[in-house]
Every structure is written in structure tokens, then in C-alpha cells.
Design an enzyme around this catalytic site. Structure first.
Site, PDB file in Angstrom:
ATOM      1  N   LYS A  35       0.844  -1.200   0.000  1.00 25.99           N
ATOM      2  CA  LYS A  35       0.000   0.000   0.000  1.00 25.99           C
ATOM      3  C   LYS A  35       0.880   1.253   0.000  1.00 25.99           C
ATOM      4  O   LYS A  35       2.098   1.151   0.203  1.00 25.99           O
ATOM      5  CB  LYS A  35      -0.905  -0.026   1.235  1.00 25.99           C
ATOM      6  CG  LYS A  35      -0.145   0.010   2.547  1.00 25.99           C
ATOM      7  CD  LYS A  35      -1.006  -0.419   3.719  1.00 25.99           C
ATOM      8  CE  LYS A  35      -0.233  -0.278   5.018  1.00 25.99           C
ATOM      9  NZ  LYS A  35      -0.954  -0.872   6.158  1.00 25.99           N
ATOM     10  N   ARG A 130      -9.824  -0.266  15.607  1.00 19.08           N
ATOM     11  CA  ARG A 130      -9.803   0.571  14.409  1.00 19.08           C
ATOM     12  C   ARG A 130     -10.804  -0.031  13.445  1.00 19.08           C
ATOM     13  O   ARG A 130     -11.960   0.364  13.432  1.00 19.08           O
ATOM     14  CB  ARG A 130      -8.368   0.643  13.848  1.00 19.08           C
ATOM     15  CG  ARG A 130      -8.165   1.725  12.817  1.00 19.08           C
ATOM     16  CD  ARG A 130      -6.720   1.786  12.348  1.00 19.08           C
ATOM     17  NE  ARG A 130      -6.259   0.531  11.736  1.00 19.08           N
ATOM     18  CZ  ARG A 130      -5.061   0.358  11.191  1.00 19.08           C
ATOM     19  NH1 ARG A 130      -4.180   1.349  11.188  1.00 19.08           N
ATOM     20  NH2 ARG A 130      -4.716  -0.796  10.655  1.00 19.08           N
ATOM     21  N   TYR A 255      17.034  29.371   8.847  1.00 16.61           N
ATOM     22  CA  TYR A 255      15.839  30.097   9.294  1.00 16.61           C
ATOM     23  C   TYR A 255      15.806  30.182  10.805  1.00 16.61           C
ATOM     24  O   TYR A 255      16.056  29.197  11.505  1.00 16.61           O
ATOM     25  CB  TYR A 255      14.574  29.403   8.799  1.00 16.61           C
ATOM     26  CG  TYR A 255      14.295  29.623   7.334  1.00 16.61           C
ATOM     27  CD1 TYR A 255      14.098  30.901   6.823  1.00 16.61           C
ATOM     28  CD2 TYR A 255      14.234  28.548   6.457  1.00 16.61           C
ATOM     29  CE1 TYR A 255      13.837  31.104   5.465  1.00 16.61           C
ATOM     30  CE2 TYR A 255      13.972  28.732   5.110  1.00 16.61           C
ATOM     31  CZ  TYR A 255      13.778  30.015   4.616  1.00 16.61           C
ATOM     32  OH  TYR A 255      13.522  30.203   3.288  1.00 16.61           O
ATOM     33  N   MET A 303      12.980  24.067   2.588  1.00 15.36           N
ATOM     34  CA  MET A 303      12.249  23.340   1.537  1.00 15.36           C
ATOM     35  C   MET A 303      13.184  22.616   0.572  1.00 15.36           C
ATOM     36  O   MET A 303      12.940  21.488   0.167  1.00 15.36           O
ATOM     37  CB  MET A 303      11.345  24.314   0.774  1.00 15.36           C
ATOM     38  CG  MET A 303      10.412  23.613  -0.209  1.00 15.36           C
ATOM     39  SD  MET A 303       9.414  24.763  -1.143  1.00 15.36           S
ATOM     40  CE  MET A 303       8.313  25.391   0.111  1.00 15.36           C
TER      41      MET A 303
HETATM   42  C1  LIG Z   1      -0.138  -1.838   6.768  1.00 10.05           C
HETATM   43  C2  LIG Z   1      -0.718  -3.087   7.269  1.00 10.05           C
HETATM   44  C3  LIG Z   1       0.090  -4.221   7.444  1.00 10.05           C
HETATM   45  C4  LIG Z   1       1.583  -4.204   7.281  1.00 10.05           C
HETATM   46  O1  LIG Z   1       2.195  -3.674   8.449  1.00 10.05           O
HETATM   47  P1  LIG Z   1       3.782  -3.710   8.589  1.00 10.05           P
HETATM   48  O2  LIG Z   1       4.077  -3.203   9.948  1.00 10.05           O
HETATM   49  O3  LIG Z   1       4.303  -2.764   7.553  1.00 10.05           O
HETATM   50  O4  LIG Z   1       4.209  -5.092   8.335  1.00 10.05           O
HETATM   51  C5  LIG Z   1      -0.530  -5.405   7.812  1.00 10.05           C
HETATM   52  N1  LIG Z   1      -1.856  -5.468   7.992  1.00 10.05           N
HETATM   53  C6  LIG Z   1      -2.660  -4.395   7.836  1.00 10.05           C
HETATM   54  C7  LIG Z   1      -4.110  -4.543   8.062  1.00 10.05           C
HETATM   55  C8  LIG Z   1      -2.122  -3.173   7.482  1.00 10.05           C
HETATM   56  O5  LIG Z   1      -2.911  -2.114   7.348  1.00 10.05           O
END
Ligand SMILES: *Cc1c(COP(=O)(O)O)cnc(C)c1O
Length: 359
Positions: A35, A130, A255, A303
Site C-alpha cells: 500500500k 480501528r 531560518y 524546503m
Molecule cells: C499496513 C498493514 C500491514 C503491514 O504492516 P507492517 O508493519 O508494515 O508489516 C498489515 N496489515 C494491515 C491490516 C495493514 O494495514
């Protein structure tokens, strides 16, 4: 060219990391979580390198569309499932598996008449709070799904850990117990562990593990980097030194002048900043490697530019390479200086960064 920040993606490290996960989770199938554009490494390139994975995990249907367009035929799991009823037809068309975590999704499935079976992963909330069904709701939801001709009967049971990166945190043991209790009477494959689960909770293996961070050589275990567990960093972020200025004692840098030279000294300027995704929150003292030598950043990250203390590397010259993270300088260490985690850094690369691959 010299001003361009370059992210080099090491495809052989990706493959080696997948093999390492298989060693740590023998017998389990591996869902490669890609993802967020493969944690910022590039979705298509990561998927190509990980063609050996048993499935891909993505957050959005759009990622599934990209993967199918790139010719990947394997199982793809959309980790938050359909967002609206129309998504179901698209998921069937693309043969994407759906994680079903909410009552609204069950109702969409119940009200459609599509005869093509959809592969479903039933998500159980064992304590993360969640996504997922509460333990007491699971039996009824599973029965409703199993009764639908439009749902593949091989429903996978899954949950997600809230604190598996803390190997001594009892929450994970409680989540595992809860999962086992709730699912004891059901057939089907199980999928519990994320990367930290693979490292620290072998009893939670199941038939599947879902690994993201470790594929990229990244760990979220406090004080540890991926290399500490035998994984190789996949991304190397580099730029060049574009100026070296001889500053005098008492002169302020950057800055708001947050850093003051304690003596006459060389200050280097490197061509990268938060506009590239280098974290603005990286504090003075965050290390950079110049010609393999560690030097601290000083003053605020801007930046396009970062200022560095070149006293430890007096031989540095304009045009020299600076490594922001990669082999020899773990992203986990930079993340700790910036008050975040390594995933956040690699996910944050902007379009200004040039991506190159090595094999
Ligand atoms: C992102 C995610 C993972 C992977 O987590 P990692 O810590 O990167 O291995 C696994 N399961 C779900 C549901 C996730 O959202």
C-alpha cells in the site's frame, strides 16, 4: 542533475527481504503489503520485484487496478474492502479480495445479486479498535457471509495487532487469545501478524502473514533497525553537496538562526529539503553521511536545502555525495531524530525525487 535528490531502490534487497520473512515464518504464505505506493518505493516496481509473494495487500482499489494493468495475476487483498456498494462490481471484475470489517459492507453484499463469488477476509477487532467486528458479533456475521452465494466459501479470518512491535507488551498476547477464542469453531485460514508480529510473536503465525515494513528493510521496533533482524534497506536517498561556506564563531545558520557556530568552521549545504520529503522535523544533530563520514545537520531543514556541520569531514568538496538514509545510515535512526517512524519517511518522498532501480 547535481541538484536532484535520488532515491535508489535495490530490487535484490527486496527479494532477499521476502526470502528472510519466509525463513522467519516457515510454512506461512506471505501477503506482501505494498500500500501507499509500496511504502513510497513505487508500486509497480515493488510488485515486479516481489512476484514470488503469495498475495499483495493494498489499501485502495485503485492500487488493484494499477497492479492488474501491470499484468499481475496473483491474489490482491484490499485491506479496507469496498468503500461503497459500487466497489463490489469493480472488485469482482478485477478479482480483488475484499476485507470485510463493517456491518455496512455486509449489507451491500446481502443486497446485490452478482453470481460471481467474491473472496472475503473477515476482519475481527481483537483490541486495536480501528477496523473489524467486535468479538461477540463475529459468529453471526460469519454465518451471514457464508450463506451468500456471492461470497467465496473459503472465508479467511484476520485481525490486526496494535502493539506487536513491543515484544514484552501483553496486549498482543491478549489479542491472540481473543482471536483464538472467537474463531475456534470456524474453518478457514487465519491471518494475524504484521511485520512486528513475524519478528516477535511466532505463536500468531496462522496460514498467512501480512508483511510491509520488513520487505523494505524497515522495522518499527523501538531502538532497532531492519538490519538488526537480518533485513536489508531497500531505499538509499542521496543528494549532493552544493556549497561549503567558512563561517565564523557566533554566526547563526538557517531560518530563525536556531544554530550558532561554536567556532570558525565549514558549513556544508546539501540539495534536499522537506520539498523532497526529507522531514522538516529532523533536529540539529540528525546524521548525514558525506563520503561515508557521519556529520550532523545543523539549523532548520528548509524546503530545498539542509545545512550540515562539516568539521568531521574537512576533506569534503562541492559535488560530493550525501546519503540521507540507506545502507550504513538506517532510516529508523533518522526517524528517531525526526520524531516519527521509518515508514513515514519512505512514504513521504515527493515527485521531485528521481527514482532509480538497481538489481
Ligand atoms: C499496513 C498493514 C500491514 C503491514 O504492516 P507492517 O508493519 O508494515 O508489516 C498489515 N496489515 C494491515 C491490516 C495493514 O494495514
Amino acid at each position: 542533475m547535481s541538484r536532484i535528490a535520488v532515491a535508489r531502490i535495490d530490487l535484490s534487497a527486496l527479494r532477499a527481504n521476502l526470502a528472510r520473512i519466509r525463513t522467519l515464518a516457515p510454512g506461512a504464505k506471505v501477503m506482501a503489503v505494498i500500500k501507499a505506493d509500496g511504502y513510497g518505493h513505487g508500486l509497480e516496481r515493488v510488485a515486479r520485484a516481489l512476484a514470488d509473494a503469495d498475495a499483495f495487500g493494498v489499501a485502495a482499489i485503485a492500487d488493484g487496478q494499477r497492479l492488474r494493468a501491470a499484468g499481475h495475476g496473483k491474489r490482491i487483498v484490499v485491506l479496507s474492502g469496498p468503500d461503497e456498494p459500487a466497489d463490489l462490481a469493480e472488485m469482482r471484475r478485477l478479482k480483488l479480495d475484499a476485507v470485510i470489517h463493517h456491518e455496512s459492507q455486509v449489507q451491500w453484499l446481502e443486497s446485490e445479486k452478482d453470481p460471481r463469488p467474491l473472496a472475503v477476509w473477515l476482519k475481527i477487532d481483537t483490541g486495536m479498535h480501528r477496523l473489524g467486528f467486535a468479538p461477540e458479533a463475529v459468529a453471526a456475521v460469519r454465518a451471514r457471509l457464508a450463506a451468500l452465494p456471492s461470497v467465496d466459501p473459503d472465508i479467511v479470518l484476520m485481525t490486526h495487532f496494535a502493539a506487536s512491535d513491543e515484544f514484552d507488551n501483553g496486549t498482543t498476547a491478549e489479542q491472540i487469545d481473543c482471536f483464538q477464542r472467537v474463531t475456534a469453531d470456524f474453518p478457514g485460514e487465519r491471518c494475524l501478524s504484521n511485520s512486528a508480529g513475524v519478528l516477535g510473536w511466532p505463536q500468531a503465525r496462522g496460514q498467512w502473514v501480512r508483511a510491509g515494513g520488513l520487505l523494505y528493510g524497515l522495522s518499527v521496533v523501538e531502538g532497532k533497525c531492519g538490519a538488526d533482524f537480518g533485513f536489508q534497506p531497500v531505499m538509499s536517498l542521496k543528494t549532493r553537496l552544493i556549497a561549503i561556506n567558512a563561517l565564523q564563531r557566533g554566526e547563526k545558520v538557517g531560518y530563525a538562526g536556531t544554530w550558532t557556530c561554536p567556532e570558525d568552521m565549514p558549513v556544508g549545504v546539501i540539495a534536499i529539503g522537506y520539498g523532497d520529503g526529507y522531514p522538516r522535523s529532523a533536529a540539529s544533530g540528525t546524521p548525514v553521511l558525506v563520503n561515508g563520514q557521519r556529520v550532523p545537520i545543523i539549523g532548520r531543514v528548509s524546503m530545498d536545502l539542509v545545512t550540515i556541520d562539516l568539521r568531521p569531514a574537512p576533506q569534503a568538496r562541492v559535488g560530493d555525495t550525501a546519503l540521507l538514509w540507506g545502507p550504513g545510515l538506517p532510516a529508523e535512526e533518522i526517524a528517531a531524530h525526526a520524531g516519527t517512524i521509518s515508514y513515514d519517511l519512505t512514504c513521504g518522498m515527493t515527485r521531485r525525487v528521481l527514482f532509480v532501480e538497481s538489481d
